[in-house]
Design an enzyme around this catalytic site. Sequence first.
Site, PDB file in Angstrom:
ATOM      1  N   CYS A   1       0.852  -1.183   0.000  1.00  0.00           N
ATOM      2  CA  CYS A   1       0.000   0.000   0.000  1.00  0.00           C
ATOM      3  C   CYS A   1       0.895   1.243   0.000  1.00  0.00           C
ATOM      4  O   CYS A   1       1.912   1.283   0.683  1.00  0.00           O
ATOM      5  CB  CYS A   1      -0.942   0.096   1.201  1.00  0.00           C
ATOM      6  SG  CYS A   1      -2.043  -1.305   1.342  1.00  0.00           S
TER       7      CYS A   1
ATOM      8  N   ARG B   1       3.888  -0.226  -4.796  1.00  0.00           N
ATOM      9  CA  ARG B   1       3.643  -0.780  -3.460  1.00  0.00           C
ATOM     10  C   ARG B   1       2.307  -1.520  -3.366  1.00  0.00           C
ATOM     11  O   ARG B   1       2.019  -2.163  -2.360  1.00  0.00           O
ATOM     12  CB  ARG B   1       3.637   0.354  -2.423  1.00  0.00           C
ATOM     13  CG  ARG B   1       4.934   1.107  -2.341  1.00  0.00           C
ATOM     14  CD  ARG B   1       4.817   2.260  -1.359  1.00  0.00           C
ATOM     15  NE  ARG B   1       4.622   1.763  -0.017  1.00  0.00           N
ATOM     16  CZ  ARG B   1       5.590   1.462   0.831  1.00  0.00           C
ATOM     17  NH1 ARG B   1       6.839   1.619   0.457  1.00  0.00           N
ATOM     18  NH2 ARG B   1       5.319   1.014   2.035  1.00  0.00           N
TER      19      ARG B   1
ATOM     20  N   TRP C   1      -2.796  -2.715  -1.605  1.00  0.00           N
ATOM     21  CA  TRP C   1      -2.488  -4.138  -1.767  1.00  0.00           C
ATOM     22  C   TRP C   1      -3.295  -4.814  -0.667  1.00  0.00           C
ATOM     23  O   TRP C   1      -2.979  -4.684   0.512  1.00  0.00           O
ATOM     24  CB  TRP C   1      -0.991  -4.374  -1.592  1.00  0.00           C
ATOM     25  CG  TRP C   1      -0.569  -5.769  -1.906  1.00  0.00           C
ATOM     26  CD1 TRP C   1      -0.176  -6.246  -3.128  1.00  0.00           C
ATOM     27  CD2 TRP C   1      -0.471  -6.884  -1.002  1.00  0.00           C
ATOM     28  NE1 TRP C   1       0.137  -7.579  -3.044  1.00  0.00           N
ATOM     29  CE2 TRP C   1      -0.033  -8.002  -1.753  1.00  0.00           C
ATOM     30  CE3 TRP C   1      -0.728  -7.056   0.347  1.00  0.00           C
ATOM     31  CZ2 TRP C   1       0.162  -9.254  -1.187  1.00  0.00           C
ATOM     32  CZ3 TRP C   1      -0.538  -8.312   0.918  1.00  0.00           C
ATOM     33  CH2 TRP C   1      -0.088  -9.383   0.146  1.00  0.00           C
TER      34      TRP C   1
ATOM     35  N   ASN D   1      -1.608   2.164   5.870  1.00  0.00           N
ATOM     36  CA  ASN D   1      -0.741   1.106   5.349  1.00  0.00           C
ATOM     37  C   ASN D   1      -0.289   0.299   6.551  1.00  0.00           C
ATOM     38  O   ASN D   1       0.289   0.838   7.481  1.00  0.00           O
ATOM     39  CB  ASN D   1       0.458   1.748   4.625  1.00  0.00           C
ATOM     40  CG  ASN D   1       1.596   0.785   4.336  1.00  0.00           C
ATOM     41  OD1 ASN D   1       2.750   1.187   4.299  1.00  0.00           O
ATOM     42  ND2 ASN D   1       1.300  -0.474   4.126  1.00  0.00           N
ATOM     43  N   GLY D   2      -0.566  -1.022   6.527  1.00  0.00           N
ATOM     44  CA  GLY D   2      -0.167  -1.877   7.651  1.00  0.00           C
ATOM     45  C   GLY D   2      -1.318  -2.781   8.048  1.00  0.00           C
ATOM     46  O   GLY D   2      -2.285  -2.940   7.288  1.00  0.00           O
TER      47      GLY D   2
ATOM     48  N   GLU E   1      17.600 -17.441  -8.501  1.00  0.00           N
ATOM     49  CA  GLU E   1      17.198 -16.073  -8.822  1.00  0.00           C
ATOM     50  C   GLU E   1      16.580 -16.004 -10.226  1.00  0.00           C
ATOM     51  O   GLU E   1      15.574 -15.319 -10.438  1.00  0.00           O
ATOM     52  CB  GLU E   1      18.416 -15.140  -8.686  1.00  0.00           C
ATOM     53  CG  GLU E   1      18.214 -13.699  -9.080  1.00  0.00           C
ATOM     54  CD  GLU E   1      17.139 -12.964  -8.282  1.00  0.00           C
ATOM     55  OE1 GLU E   1      16.612 -13.499  -7.300  1.00  0.00           O
ATOM     56  OE2 GLU E   1      16.797 -11.839  -8.705  1.00  0.00           O
TER      57      GLU E   1
ATOM     58  N   LYS F   1      12.776 -14.749 -10.979  1.00  0.00           N
ATOM     59  CA  LYS F   1      12.470 -13.652 -11.909  1.00  0.00           C
ATOM     60  C   LYS F   1      11.419 -14.083 -12.914  1.00  0.00           C
ATOM     61  O   LYS F   1      10.475 -13.359 -13.204  1.00  0.00           O
ATOM     62  CB  LYS F   1      13.719 -13.198 -12.689  1.00  0.00           C
ATOM     63  CG  LYS F   1      14.754 -12.429 -11.952  1.00  0.00           C
ATOM     64  CD  LYS F   1      14.356 -11.035 -11.538  1.00  0.00           C
ATOM     65  CE  LYS F   1      13.662 -11.057 -10.199  1.00  0.00           C
ATOM     66  NZ  LYS F   1      14.466 -10.900  -9.034  1.00  0.00           N
TER      67      LYS F   1
ATOM     68  N   GLU G   1       7.818 -14.699 -11.239  1.00  0.00           N
ATOM     69  CA  GLU G   1       7.078 -13.558 -10.694  1.00  0.00           C
ATOM     70  C   GLU G   1       6.553 -12.603 -11.755  1.00  0.00           C
ATOM     71  O   GLU G   1       5.523 -11.967 -11.548  1.00  0.00           O
ATOM     72  CB  GLU G   1       7.868 -12.813  -9.616  1.00  0.00           C
ATOM     73  CG  GLU G   1       9.026 -12.002 -10.093  1.00  0.00           C
ATOM     74  CD  GLU G   1       9.716 -11.251  -8.954  1.00  0.00           C
ATOM     75  OE1 GLU G   1       9.042 -10.798  -8.024  1.00  0.00           O
ATOM     76  OE2 GLU G   1      10.949 -11.124  -9.013  1.00  0.00           O
TER      77      GLU G   1
ATOM     78  N   HIS H   1      18.090 -36.406  -8.051  1.00  0.00           N
ATOM     79  CA  HIS H   1      17.348 -36.855  -6.864  1.00  0.00           C
ATOM     80  C   HIS H   1      15.861 -36.521  -6.983  1.00  0.00           C
ATOM     81  O   HIS H   1      15.158 -36.472  -5.991  1.00  0.00           O
ATOM     82  CB  HIS H   1      17.942 -36.223  -5.602  1.00  0.00           C
ATOM     83  CG  HIS H   1      19.381 -36.585  -5.409  1.00  0.00           C
ATOM     84  ND1 HIS H   1      19.793 -37.836  -4.994  1.00  0.00           N
ATOM     85  CD2 HIS H   1      20.521 -35.885  -5.645  1.00  0.00           C
ATOM     86  CE1 HIS H   1      21.121 -37.872  -4.952  1.00  0.00           C
ATOM     87  NE2 HIS H   1      21.579 -36.690  -5.338  1.00  0.00           N
TER      88      HIS H   1
ATOM     89  N   LYS I   1       6.016  -4.192  -4.191  1.00  0.00           N
ATOM     90  CA  LYS I   1       7.475  -4.033  -4.122  1.00  0.00           C
ATOM     91  C   LYS I   1       7.999  -4.246  -2.714  1.00  0.00           C
ATOM     92  O   LYS I   1       9.001  -4.911  -2.511  1.00  0.00           O
ATOM     93  CB  LYS I   1       7.842  -2.637  -4.625  1.00  0.00           C
ATOM     94  CG  LYS I   1       9.327  -2.340  -4.616  1.00  0.00           C
ATOM     95  CD  LYS I   1      10.037  -3.138  -5.672  1.00  0.00           C
ATOM     96  CE  LYS I   1      11.522  -2.906  -5.702  1.00  0.00           C
ATOM     97  NZ  LYS I   1      12.218  -3.974  -6.452  1.00  0.00           N
TER      98      LYS I   1
END
Length: 611
Positions: free
Chosen positions: A2, A27, A73, A99-100, A484, A488, A491, A507, A606
Amino acid sequence: MCGIVAYLGHRKAHEVVIKGLKRLEYRGYDSAGIALLNNGLNIYKKKGKVSDLEATLKEEELNSHIGIGHTRWATHGEPNDVNAHPHYSATESLAIIHNGIIENYSSLKQELINKGYTFRSDTDSEVLIQFIEDIQINNDCTIDEAVRLALTKVVGAYAIVVMSKNDPDTLIAARKGSPLVVGIGKDEFFLASDATPIVEYTNEVVYLNDYEIAIINKNELQLKNTEDIPSTPYIQTLDLELEAIEKGGYEHFMLKEIFEQPKSIMDCMRGRLNANSGRLVLGGIREYANKLINADRIIIVACGTSWHAGLVAEYFIEEFCRIPVEVEYASEFRYRNPVINEGDVVIAISQSGETADTLAAMELAKSKGAIIFGVCNVVGSSIARASHEGAYTHAGPEIGVASTKAFTAQLTVLNMIALRVAHKKGTITESRYRELLVELETIPSKVEKALKLDDQIKEISEVFKDARNFLYLGRGYNFPVALEGALKLKEISYIHAEGYPAAEMKHGPIALIDEEMPVVCIATRDSSYDKIVSNVQEVKARKGKIIAVVTEGDALIPQMADYVIEVPKTDEALMPMVSVIPLQLLSYHIAVMRNCNVDQPRNLAKSVTVE
Ligand code: M6R
């Protein structure tokens, strides 16, 4: 998660707030809203992007000089028009952006329901503003006092801004656990989750601390805490250029940030490293440097890409400093009862410096007596401020949700920290130390060269853009790079991808390989080269489609691979900074070809300020 923006001054508030929300959309972007004082306290809000909200605003209604806005968000309640912020209080005299997470919202809500209050939304934030109004009515107090009293009863994290129909020249803001910055202009004030909406108007800012309440009247900023103790605002000057937060001609922030890496790595080393003289100085690590040098164990806490950087650092620190390293998912570490001994030091890695789990993990370690070193990108962020010491990555603002330049800058800082420690400890020879310093200085030019592979990688992306799965394999220093690369891709393109140490393949994951499966093998020339050659052969034998990232001039792997990407040679310990570049570009181009929203992938934000 947010983004919040508020304005009080002589400009049209909606223009500042909407522009600011667009800057903060990284955000959260499932709904947006704004409250203005124009013939009453009016809220305009909508599911979707800030631009969807903007399109519904009618210019003639927008003459307010005070306003608050939010890009969401979702945590409590699905993303829809009703759950979008701002939220009214019961009498519609107050409005809040938040926000929170208010953890005790259900007991507060029940208390209010018992008094006859009703709720329009499913959010914890509406509970808070109704609670504030209830306190104001019962105590017949000012709005800032009502906010203060309410916050003494709140459990959880918040950055809030409240405005009141009856106080047209006042904004009340407060923070605990979620970031909030006050911008101070000439006869105007700004509030935002970070400085990006503020920088084009003023470079004078005050970062609020936890439990601080800002009371902004027309010409004045006052601070006090939830205990009602006043404090003097500490005004800082922002070191942020407007162009750093704009796309600068690139189609996406992610692409801009990928291409910025030669510069961001250089910026990270600037003034710290001089290979000629063998000088390596980290100004932020002084008082506690000996703690690091004499550490019995280093515990790295981080999430996502920053956790991958931590894994590379584990290899590097163990090899050169001979200190045992454990790399922990912050979200797991914080909820077990980890053993932390006197000789342990903790390194917290975070681009945003606001990741809730990382912050909580470091606070836990701190409470057990550990010294914390922060490796953050955002200056003045919560993790940076809560660390005993640390080193900034100086990569500049990273706005694309997929982290790219932050990763290479984190590796640069972590390598410098490790080399400094190894040199002081004497666990590295002088010649190897000098050799690595020289090589580190060449990395920006090698990254520059790797970026020239862009067209070739675009062609490869075209071939694989419709794949349903991907495997990424690497060994040694390139194993975290495989993780990584997979992160990438998944997402931003929503293709399922897994990263594995190449030898682990047999395995289990090898069962997935058939002629449909693209396998990205990061197989640069290093001490495990012969081993990964065998792994590449194993993939080939099962008809997997091999995309190999190799060192320039490699003659062997190209005979087995379907597609070969040649990156410049460097020391194996520094290779992740180079070998990750083609993987960033591959995920970017595939996502663009699949029409995905590269900078704002679905369900993500983010900075993850909720647990
Ligand atoms: O700001 P942080 O580095 O603490 O963020 C950690 C993760 O949320 C972040 O790296 C995330 O995994 C990225 N979206 C990866 O690209």
